[in-house]
Design a protein around this motif. Structure first.
Motif, short mmCIF file in Angstrom:
data_model
loop_
_atom_site.label_atom_id
_atom_site.label_comp_id
_atom_site.label_asym_id
_atom_site.label_seq_id
_atom_site.Cartn_x
_atom_site.Cartn_y
_atom_site.Cartn_z
N PHE A 86 25.36 65.62 19.67
CA PHE A 86 26.03 66.92 19.46
C PHE A 86 27.05 67.27 20.53
CE2 PHE A 86 25.86 71.51 20.54
CZ PHE A 86 26.71 71.94 19.54
N VAL A 87 26.65 67.29 21.79
CA VAL A 87 27.55 67.74 22.87
C VAL A 87 28.77 66.83 22.99
CG1 VAL A 87 27.75 68.11 25.36
CG2 VAL A 87 25.70 68.88 24.15
N ASP A 88 28.55 65.52 22.91
CA ASP A 88 29.67 64.59 23.04
C ASP A 88 30.68 64.77 21.91
OD1 ASP A 88 28.57 63.49 25.32
OD2 ASP A 88 27.48 61.94 24.23
N GLU A 89 30.18 64.92 20.68
CA GLU A 89 31.10 65.09 19.55
C GLU A 89 31.82 66.43 19.61
OE1 GLU A 89 31.85 62.62 17.52
OE2 GLU A 89 30.46 61.49 18.78
N LYS A 146 26.05 70.36 33.50
CA LYS A 146 26.75 69.40 34.38
C LYS A 146 28.24 69.40 34.10
CE LYS A 146 26.79 64.53 35.76
NZ LYS A 146 26.18 63.19 35.55
N LYS A 147 28.62 69.36 32.81
CA LYS A 147 30.04 69.34 32.45
C LYS A 147 30.73 70.65 32.83
CE LYS A 147 29.72 66.08 28.57
NZ LYS A 147 30.77 65.13 29.01
N CYS A 148 30.06 71.76 32.55
CA CYS A 148 30.66 73.06 32.83
C CYS A 148 30.80 73.30 34.33
CB CYS A 148 29.82 74.17 32.19
SG CYS A 148 30.57 75.80 32.26
N LYS A 165 41.81 66.23 35.62
CA LYS A 165 40.46 66.34 36.18
C LYS A 165 39.68 67.51 35.55
CE LYS A 165 41.63 64.29 40.66
NZ LYS A 165 41.65 64.49 42.13
N ILE A 166 40.40 68.50 35.07
CA ILE A 166 39.75 69.67 34.48
C ILE A 166 39.31 69.43 33.04
CG2 ILE A 166 40.13 72.10 33.85
CD1 ILE A 166 42.03 72.34 36.18
N ARG A 167 39.95 68.49 32.36
CA ARG A 167 39.71 68.28 30.93
C ARG A 167 38.23 68.09 30.60
NH1 ARG A 167 43.74 67.26 27.43
NH2 ARG A 167 42.27 66.14 26.09
N SER A 168 37.53 67.28 31.38
CA SER A 168 36.13 67.01 31.10
C SER A 168 35.29 68.26 31.33
CB SER A 168 35.64 65.87 32.00
OG SER A 168 34.27 65.61 31.75
N GLY A 169 34.68 68.75 30.28
CA GLY A 169 33.86 69.94 30.38
C GLY A 169 34.59 71.23 30.12
N TYR A 170 35.92 71.19 30.00
CA TYR A 170 36.69 72.42 29.82
C TYR A 170 36.33 73.18 28.54
CZ TYR A 170 40.68 75.60 29.90
OH TYR A 170 41.47 76.72 29.92
N PRO A 171 35.99 72.49 27.43
CA PRO A 171 35.62 73.25 26.22
C PRO A 171 34.41 74.16 26.41
CG PRO A 171 36.09 70.97 25.66
CD PRO A 171 36.06 71.04 27.15
N VAL A 206 33.58 76.01 29.24
CA VAL A 206 33.64 76.92 30.38
C VAL A 206 33.21 78.34 30.03
CG1 VAL A 206 35.42 75.65 31.63
CG2 VAL A 206 36.09 77.35 29.94
N GLN A 207 33.16 78.68 28.74
CA GLN A 207 32.73 80.03 28.35
C GLN A 207 31.24 80.09 28.05
OE1 GLN A 207 35.54 82.75 26.40
NE2 GLN A 207 36.49 80.92 25.56
#
Length: 360
Positions: free
Chosen positions: A140-143, A207-209, A224-230, A232-233
């Protein structure tokens, strides 16, 4: 079958089950990796095909989940890999449809309710449903991150490089996505399911956030910000509060209580980081530039009216799904209002009161 589905405004449940009976055995007998991948992509594209009516895509998605739930335990080890790939592609396709619809509740709620129904069958079906639930949890999280990354807007010559950042998911939508996993964490008797949810949902999201927020705090570049950016909220404070309420309930089993406290100990540091970011940084979109109002090239003329050329208007239209990074309490993009879609109910197993559990 795609033509028939695309021409239909609604499909009978019985007809859809007959269709999926044939599609299942068609995929069962598919041989060679290229053929399997092509067929899996063709089937999953039905869900994300925007030419399909929402009701038809939903029926196709629901029947797929029902078929996999019923047949998963009978899949032999030689065919398991291709069916795991099929499930991953379908999860991706369903999230693509939600993203294309701007995470609108008319699409998010019915599509994710089917997943919730499937996951909660673990409490009823026991080990028969465990394997399928474990795989859904793992992918789920990866997709979800991949879908948001593909939805990012490519930067133009006159635009800020931050336009290339992935789409961000509204906090209430993220909470709604996490809800079925939270219910299983609090009620499931399966050690494997609880462990997988802890590691593949909560630990991975945190971890990603956290990593993304630390990069933003350090003024790192967009790569560098791209990973985990979705993510952040993600409202870590609200998640910790909801889990603490369940853990404090006397009827919660000791095994689940211990795992809940483990998750809370992981989520709380993220809540601290988010609070520090909110107090030190004003809520704003990452693509704000001087001389603009934050929508990219949109300003006011001498009469106070908004003026924008066609190029700016197109770029603003593409960026309309961009989330507001730190405005967790006041989502300026989309008010999902999860509580309007839920109420306090009792779980199927253990009779544990769960705040925000979906209505049946």
């Amino acid at each position: 079958f795609e033509t028939w589905l695309s021409m239909s405004e609604e499909v009978n449940v019985k007809d859809m089950k007959k269709l999926w009976k044939g599609l299942y055995y068609n995929f069962w007998h598919s041989d060679k990796v290229p053929v399997q991948q092509q067929l899996a992509e063709r089937l999953s594209n039905v869900v994300c095909d925007m030419k399909m009516q929402d009701s038809v895509a939903l029926a196709f998605w629901e029947t797929f989940l029902e078929t996999m739930s019923r047949e998963w335990s009978s899949i032999d080890r030689l065919r398991l890999d291709k069916f795991m790939s099929l499930v991953r592609m379908f999860v991706h396709a369903s999230l693509v449809r939600m993203c294309e619809k701007d995470w609108h509740p008319d699409v998010v709620v019915p599509f994710w309710e089917k997943v919730t129904k499937t996951l909660l069958q673990v409490n009823e079906g026991g080990h028969v449903m465990t394997g399928f639930a474990l795989h859904l949890t793992s992918v789920f999280v990866d997709e979800l991150e991949q879908v948001c990354s593909k939805a990012s807007v490519a930067p133009t010559n006159d635009s800020d490089s931050s336009d290339d950042l992935p789409d961000t998911i509204p906090s209430d939508v993220l909470s709604f996505f996490v809800d079925p996993f939270k219910i299983l964490l609090c009620t499931s008797r399966s050690h494997a399911v609880v462990k997988r949810i802890t590691e593949s949902i909560y630990l991975k999201l945190v971890k990603k956030c956290t990593s993304c927020l630390e990069q933003i705090k350090a003024d790192a570049d967009s790569d560098k910000i791209r990973s985990g950016y979705p993510f952040v909220q993600l409202d870590a404070l609200e998640i910790a509060k909801e889990l603490f309420e369940v853990a404090a309930d006397p009827s919660t089993r000791q095994f689940n209580r211990e795992k809940i406290y483990d998750v809370i100990s992981v989520v709380e540091p993220l809540a601290v980081v988010q609070e520090e970011m909110r107090t030190s940084t004003p809520a704003s979109t990452p693509d704000k530039k001087s001389g603009s109002d934050g929508d990219g090239g949109v300003g006011e003329n001498g009469n106070g009216k908004v003026k924008e050329n066609g190029k700016d208007k197109e770029r603003r239209r593409k960026k309309k799904k961009k989330g507001v990074v730190f405005a967790l309490r006041n989502n300026q993009i989309f008010n999902f209002h999860k509580k309007n879609m839920a109420n306090v109910t009792y779980s199927v197993s253990g009779r544990v009161p769960l705040k925000g559990a979906l209505k049946k």
